[in-house]
Design a protein around this motif. Sequence first.
Motif, PDB file in Angstrom:
ATOM      1  N   LEU A 180       0.862  -1.174   0.000  1.00  0.00           N
ATOM      2  CA  LEU A 180       0.000   0.000   0.000  1.00  0.00           C
ATOM      3  C   LEU A 180       0.894   1.218   0.000  1.00  0.00           C
ATOM      4  N   CYS A 181       0.609   2.163  -0.907  1.00  0.00           N
ATOM      5  CA  CYS A 181       1.432   3.356  -1.016  1.00  0.00           C
ATOM      6  C   CYS A 181       0.554   4.590  -0.861  1.00  0.00           C
ATOM      7  N   ASP A 182       0.731   5.296   0.268  1.00  0.00           N
ATOM      8  CA  ASP A 182       0.006   6.558   0.520  1.00  0.00           C
ATOM      9  C   ASP A 182      -1.492   6.447   0.270  1.00  0.00           C
ATOM     10  N   VAL A 183      -2.105   5.455   0.860  1.00  0.00           N
ATOM     11  CA  VAL A 183      -3.522   5.188   0.614  1.00  0.00           C
ATOM     12  C   VAL A 183      -4.409   6.017   1.540  1.00  0.00           C
ATOM     13  N   SER A 184      -5.362   6.733   0.942  1.00  0.00           N
ATOM     14  CA  SER A 184      -6.363   7.444   1.736  1.00  0.00           C
ATOM     15  C   SER A 184      -7.756   7.069   1.246  1.00  0.00           C
TER      16      SER A 184
ATOM     17  N   PRO B  97     -14.515  12.283   8.558  1.00  0.00           N
ATOM     18  CA  PRO B  97     -13.051  12.326   8.569  1.00  0.00           C
ATOM     19  C   PRO B  97     -12.526  11.149   7.764  1.00  0.00           C
ATOM     20  N   PRO B  98     -11.267  11.205   7.326  1.00  0.00           N
ATOM     21  CA  PRO B  98     -10.755  10.084   6.537  1.00  0.00           C
ATOM     22  C   PRO B  98     -10.802   8.776   7.346  1.00  0.00           C
ATOM     23  N   ALA B  99     -11.341   7.725   6.726  1.00  0.00           N
ATOM     24  CA  ALA B  99     -11.333   6.414   7.379  1.00  0.00           C
ATOM     25  C   ALA B  99      -9.921   5.847   7.360  1.00  0.00           C
ATOM     26  N   LEU B 100      -9.160   6.207   6.320  1.00  0.00           N
ATOM     27  CA  LEU B 100      -7.725   5.885   6.258  1.00  0.00           C
ATOM     28  C   LEU B 100      -7.006   7.104   5.710  1.00  0.00           C
ATOM     29  N   HIS B 101      -5.830   7.392   6.268  1.00  0.00           N
ATOM     30  CA  HIS B 101      -5.124   8.597   5.866  1.00  0.00           C
ATOM     31  C   HIS B 101      -3.655   8.281   5.608  1.00  0.00           C
ATOM     32  N   ASP B 102      -3.239   8.365   4.332  1.00  0.00           N
ATOM     33  CA  ASP B 102      -1.828   8.204   3.962  1.00  0.00           C
ATOM     34  C   ASP B 102      -1.183   6.958   4.568  1.00  0.00           C
ATOM     35  N   VAL B 103      -1.821   5.836   4.348  1.00  0.00           N
ATOM     36  CA  VAL B 103      -1.288   4.596   4.903  1.00  0.00           C
ATOM     37  C   VAL B 103      -0.367   3.919   3.891  1.00  0.00           C
ATOM     38  N   SER B 104       0.855   3.650   4.312  1.00  0.00           N
ATOM     39  CA  SER B 104       1.791   2.885   3.498  1.00  0.00           C
ATOM     40  C   SER B 104       2.202   1.650   4.279  1.00  0.00           C
ATOM     41  N   LEU B 105       2.235   0.533   3.599  1.00  0.00           N
ATOM     42  CA  LEU B 105       2.433  -0.727   4.309  1.00  0.00           C
ATOM     43  C   LEU B 105       2.914  -1.787   3.333  1.00  0.00           C
ATOM     44  N   THR B 106       3.906  -2.544   3.750  1.00  0.00           N
ATOM     45  CA  THR B 106       4.341  -3.692   2.956  1.00  0.00           C
ATOM     46  C   THR B 106       4.211  -4.949   3.801  1.00  0.00           C
TER      47      THR B 106
ATOM     48  N   ASP C 188     -13.359  -2.357  -2.064  1.00  0.00           N
ATOM     49  CA  ASP C 188     -13.528  -0.914  -2.016  1.00  0.00           C
ATOM     50  C   ASP C 188     -12.294  -0.317  -2.701  1.00  0.00           C
ATOM     51  N   ARG C 189     -12.388   0.953  -3.121  1.00  0.00           N
ATOM     52  CA  ARG C 189     -11.258   1.599  -3.791  1.00  0.00           C
ATOM     53  C   ARG C 189     -10.765   2.801  -2.995  1.00  0.00           C
ATOM     54  N   PRO C 190      -9.464   3.031  -2.976  1.00  0.00           N
ATOM     55  CA  PRO C 190      -8.970   4.227  -2.277  1.00  0.00           C
ATOM     56  C   PRO C 190      -9.285   5.489  -3.087  1.00  0.00           C
ATOM     57  N   ASP C 191      -9.363   6.629  -2.417  1.00  0.00           N
ATOM     58  CA  ASP C 191      -9.494   7.904  -3.129  1.00  0.00           C
ATOM     59  C   ASP C 191      -8.160   8.277  -3.761  1.00  0.00           C
ATOM     60  N   THR C 192      -7.085   8.061  -3.004  1.00  0.00           N
ATOM     61  CA  THR C 192      -5.738   8.302  -3.538  1.00  0.00           C
ATOM     62  C   THR C 192      -4.825   7.188  -3.043  1.00  0.00           C
ATOM     63  N   GLY C 193      -3.708   7.017  -3.747  1.00  0.00           N
ATOM     64  CA  GLY C 193      -2.744   5.993  -3.361  1.00  0.00           C
ATOM     65  C   GLY C 193      -2.948   4.721  -4.161  1.00  0.00           C
TER      66      GLY C 193
ATOM     67  N   THR D  67       2.692  -6.770  14.370  1.00  0.00           N
ATOM     68  CA  THR D  67       1.473  -6.063  14.745  1.00  0.00           C
ATOM     69  C   THR D  67       1.492  -4.644  14.198  1.00  0.00           C
ATOM     70  N   ILE D  68       0.374  -4.242  13.625  1.00  0.00           N
ATOM     71  CA  ILE D  68       0.210  -2.868  13.158  1.00  0.00           C
ATOM     72  C   ILE D  68      -0.945  -2.268  13.923  1.00  0.00           C
ATOM     73  N   ARG D  69      -0.761  -1.045  14.430  1.00  0.00           N
ATOM     74  CA  ARG D  69      -1.828  -0.416  15.199  1.00  0.00           C
ATOM     75  C   ARG D  69      -2.358   0.792  14.438  1.00  0.00           C
ATOM     76  N   LEU D  70      -3.669   0.803  14.230  1.00  0.00           N
ATOM     77  CA  LEU D  70      -4.310   1.928  13.539  1.00  0.00           C
ATOM     78  C   LEU D  70      -5.024   2.794  14.555  1.00  0.00           C
ATOM     79  N   VAL D  71      -4.873   4.111  14.449  1.00  0.00           N
ATOM     80  CA  VAL D  71      -5.676   5.053  15.230  1.00  0.00           C
ATOM     81  C   VAL D  71      -6.119   6.155  14.287  1.00  0.00           C
ATOM     82  N   ASP D  72      -7.422   6.437  14.261  1.00  0.00           N
ATOM     83  CA  ASP D  72      -7.971   7.488  13.402  1.00  0.00           C
ATOM     84  C   ASP D  72      -7.468   7.385  11.965  1.00  0.00           C
ATOM     85  N   GLY D  73      -7.401   6.179  11.443  1.00  0.00           N
ATOM     86  CA  GLY D  73      -7.080   6.001  10.032  1.00  0.00           C
ATOM     87  C   GLY D  73      -5.604   6.063   9.685  1.00  0.00           C
ATOM     88  N   GLY D  74      -4.740   6.115  10.699  1.00  0.00           N
ATOM     89  CA  GLY D  74      -3.301   6.137  10.417  1.00  0.00           C
ATOM     90  C   GLY D  74      -2.581   5.061  11.218  1.00  0.00           C
ATOM     91  N   ILE D  75      -1.465   4.584  10.690  1.00  0.00           N
ATOM     92  CA  ILE D  75      -0.656   3.616  11.433  1.00  0.00           C
ATOM     93  C   ILE D  75       0.145   4.377  12.475  1.00  0.00           C
TER      94      ILE D  75
END
Length: 234
Positions: A8-12, A19-28, A56-61, A212-220
Amino acid sequence: MTAPVIELCDVSRRYDDGPPALHDVSLTVRAGEAVAVLGPSGSGKSTLLNLIAGLDRPDTGTVTVDGVRVDGLGEAGAARYRRAKIGMVFQFFNLLDDLTVADNVVLPAQLAGMGRGGAARRAAELLDVLGIGRYADAYPGRLSGGERQRVAVARALMNRPPLLLADEPTGALDTASGEDVGRLLADLNADGQTVVVVTHDLALARSCTTRTIRLVDGGITDATAGAGATESAR
Ligand SMILES: Nc1ncnc2c1ncn2[C@@H]1O[C@H](COP(=O)(O)OP(=O)(O)OP(=O)(O)O)[C@@H](O)[C@H]1O
Ligand SMILES: [Mg+2]
């Protein structure tokens, strides 16, 4: 280092005016990893899983899974992608109650065009491996929650997906059945299956994942590498 299965590259993603459900999430996530996604209710965990699954589709990323650019797929392409690449397990099993256990498990193979004989053999084999072979001809309604989740795992594995996704797979189970499912996921991962599990269940995260990855307010906010895992979440 093994090949990336998820990138995932800069996914929002935001819904409506919220508010964004996901914000600029990058993850391998690399082949052979087992990753737990933790975080409070509403933090974006299911949104993340749905984007990876092409539901579902991201808005960006960009979302790339096993070499497929998932964010650009249309509906038919996404369905084909899921059949080939993804096994999914949900909190409430999502089995079809008017099909037998065996028929539930062969369904993904039928949709993918696999021959009947081969599909039936693989389903029987999976049910045996998962310890529920004796229920092949039963209907899901008479099985316990833990047994139903095993059927759902068998169905998810039917097409030999490179990636197994689970959203709260123990959320509807008693402690003992939840531990069973945790062991099952750990065993699958030990055999090389790449797994991503969304869960509130810390014991499950500990028992079956290496990172483990922790998400808070749409960000890692926090990513912990476990034994053998590589640091790859930014
Ligand atoms: N289809 C949708 N339409 C509108 N808003 C949505 C939709 N799906 C999710 N959201 C919102 O996006 C945010 C993240 O939701 P998400 O379902 O990803 O959270 P979660 O971490 O899985 O929560 P839970 O632990 O309760 O399952 C929430 O604010 C939620 O209300
Ligand atoms: Mg959720």
